[in-house]
Design a protein around this motif. Structure first.
Motif, PDB file in Angstrom:
ATOM      1  N   GLU A 101    -132.374 -22.419  89.847  1.00  0.00           N
ATOM      2  CA  GLU A 101    -131.299 -22.839  90.741  1.00  0.00           C
ATOM      3  C   GLU A 101    -131.046 -24.350  90.627  1.00  0.00           C
ATOM      4  O   GLU A 101    -131.977 -25.139  90.493  1.00  0.00           O
ATOM      5  CB  GLU A 101    -131.640 -22.516  92.204  1.00  0.00           C
ATOM      6  CG  GLU A 101    -131.860 -21.034  92.478  1.00  0.00           C
ATOM      7  CD  GLU A 101    -133.321 -20.647  92.367  1.00  0.00           C
ATOM      8  OE1 GLU A 101    -133.691 -19.562  92.836  1.00  0.00           O
ATOM      9  OE2 GLU A 101    -134.099 -21.451  91.793  1.00  0.00           O
ATOM     10  N   SER A 102    -129.779 -24.717  90.719  1.00  0.00           N
ATOM     11  CA  SER A 102    -129.431 -26.135  90.783  1.00  0.00           C
ATOM     12  C   SER A 102    -129.715 -26.642  92.198  1.00  0.00           C
ATOM     13  O   SER A 102    -129.962 -25.862  93.120  1.00  0.00           O
ATOM     14  CB  SER A 102    -127.952 -26.332  90.447  1.00  0.00           C
ATOM     15  OG  SER A 102    -127.140 -25.758  91.466  1.00  0.00           O
ATOM     16  N   ARG A 103    -129.663 -27.969  92.370  1.00  0.00           N
ATOM     17  CA  ARG A 103    -129.865 -28.534  93.709  1.00  0.00           C
ATOM     18  C   ARG A 103    -128.800 -28.031  94.673  1.00  0.00           C
ATOM     19  O   ARG A 103    -129.084 -27.761  95.850  1.00  0.00           O
ATOM     20  CB  ARG A 103    -129.852 -30.067  93.637  1.00  0.00           C
ATOM     21  CG  ARG A 103    -131.090 -30.658  92.974  1.00  0.00           C
ATOM     22  CD  ARG A 103    -131.025 -32.177  92.956  1.00  0.00           C
ATOM     23  NE  ARG A 103    -132.264 -32.766  92.456  1.00  0.00           N
ATOM     24  CZ  ARG A 103    -132.548 -32.971  91.187  1.00  0.00           C
ATOM     25  NH1 ARG A 103    -131.671 -32.622  90.255  1.00  0.00           N
ATOM     26  NH2 ARG A 103    -133.697 -33.518  90.830  1.00  0.00           N
TER      27      ARG A 103
END
Length: 291
Positions: A101-103
């Motif tokens: 997951e990205s931030r």
């Protein structure tokens, strides 16, 4: 018995301020008073923020304060293979997994989780990892990595805790709440911490314990903002079979509003104060150290 070993380990992502001066001078004073050694380490694993001019300024400011150190200086960017080895050891124990997951995606997941109840946060106030990458099948993980997806390598905290004994340390200073003496460690408060990323084979937590062990650091003297990070460091030391140094956390130097200093606070920057005519002796007095 070998002499104690102290260290000061700044990141070259900005100019030093009064808080750095206090920590560096305190470590240097303790090393001299005990007949010990003083090391300077440059923590430059963040290639996007660390710059050569900031590193050069660190040497200049410390020398101006009257601090000397052993050479060569250890620069983390020159020892990435050491950190990869530690990651491989933990991976071999089944304690590492990749999350993709990205931030921004993590922030959205936290919002979703908090629709029903407050989501837990670590001692620094950041939300614990809310994703489910731990449950991804190995084939799916390999597929995503093979496609070049960015990822973070996380420590499976429950599995890691199951492999360790009860963790505690002798605090020779004081924590932010006045904690001292034998302090029980609570690494679970940090959740599944990141130990490395695709583009960077280490993190602060991992590199600091590896460096301290390899450099023979016996006494870690640092600010209270890192007090509860010690819990994660003790856990990694036990998992990797490396020595646990003595810990002493010191007060933080605050600005006029009582806030912790940052590298963007020009009024408390050493270069600015030096340019205004301050002397090293005055810096010592400002931060509360005797000459």
């Amino acid at each position: 018995m070998p002499p104690p070993v102290f260290r000061f380990a700044p990141s070259p992502n900005g100019y030093l301020h009064l808080g750095h001066a206090y920590s560096a001078l305190l470590n240097f004073d303790l090393a001299r008073a005990s007949g010990g050694r003083f090391l300077l380490r440059i923590e430059d694993i963040d290639a996007t923020r660390c710059r050569p001019e900031f590193e050069a300024a660190i040497y200049e400011d410390l020398a101006w304060l009257g601090i000397s150190w052993e050479t060569p200086v250890r620069r983390q960017s020159e020892h990435l293979s050491r950190y990869r080895e530690a990651v491989e050891i933990l991976a071999g124990l089944g304690l590492i997994y990749p999350s993709f997951e990205s931030r921004a995606e993590i922030a959205r997941l936290v919002v979703q989780r908090e629709a029903s109840a407050p989501w837990p946060r670590d001692p620094d106030g950041a939300p614990l990892y809310p994703g489910e990458a731990k449950s991804l099948p190995p084939d799916e993980r390999n597929r995503l990595i093979g496609e070049g997806m960015p990822y973070a390598l996380r420590l499976d905290m429950p599995k890691a805790l199951a492999r360790t004994e009860e963790l505690a340390w002798q605090e020779d200073g004081a924590g932010p709440g006045g904690e001292s003496g034998v302090v029980a460690a609570h690494p679970e408060a940090w959740g599944d911490v990141i130990l490395a990323r695709k583009e960077t084979p280490t993190s602060y937590h991992l590199s600091v314990v590896i460096d301290d062990a390899l450099q023979g650091v016996t006494d870690v003297v640092r600010g209270q903002d890192l007090f509860w990070s010690t819990s994660v460091h003790l856990l990694l030391q036990q998992l990797l079979g490396i020595p646990q140094p003595a810990y002493r956390h010191h007060r933080l130097v605050a600005d006029s509003s009582g806030q912790k200093l940052s590298k963007s606070t020009a009024a408390t920057g050493l270069r600015e104060l030096r340019g205004q005519g301050a002397s090293p002796a005055e810096i010592r007095r400002i931060v509360g150290l005797s000459e």
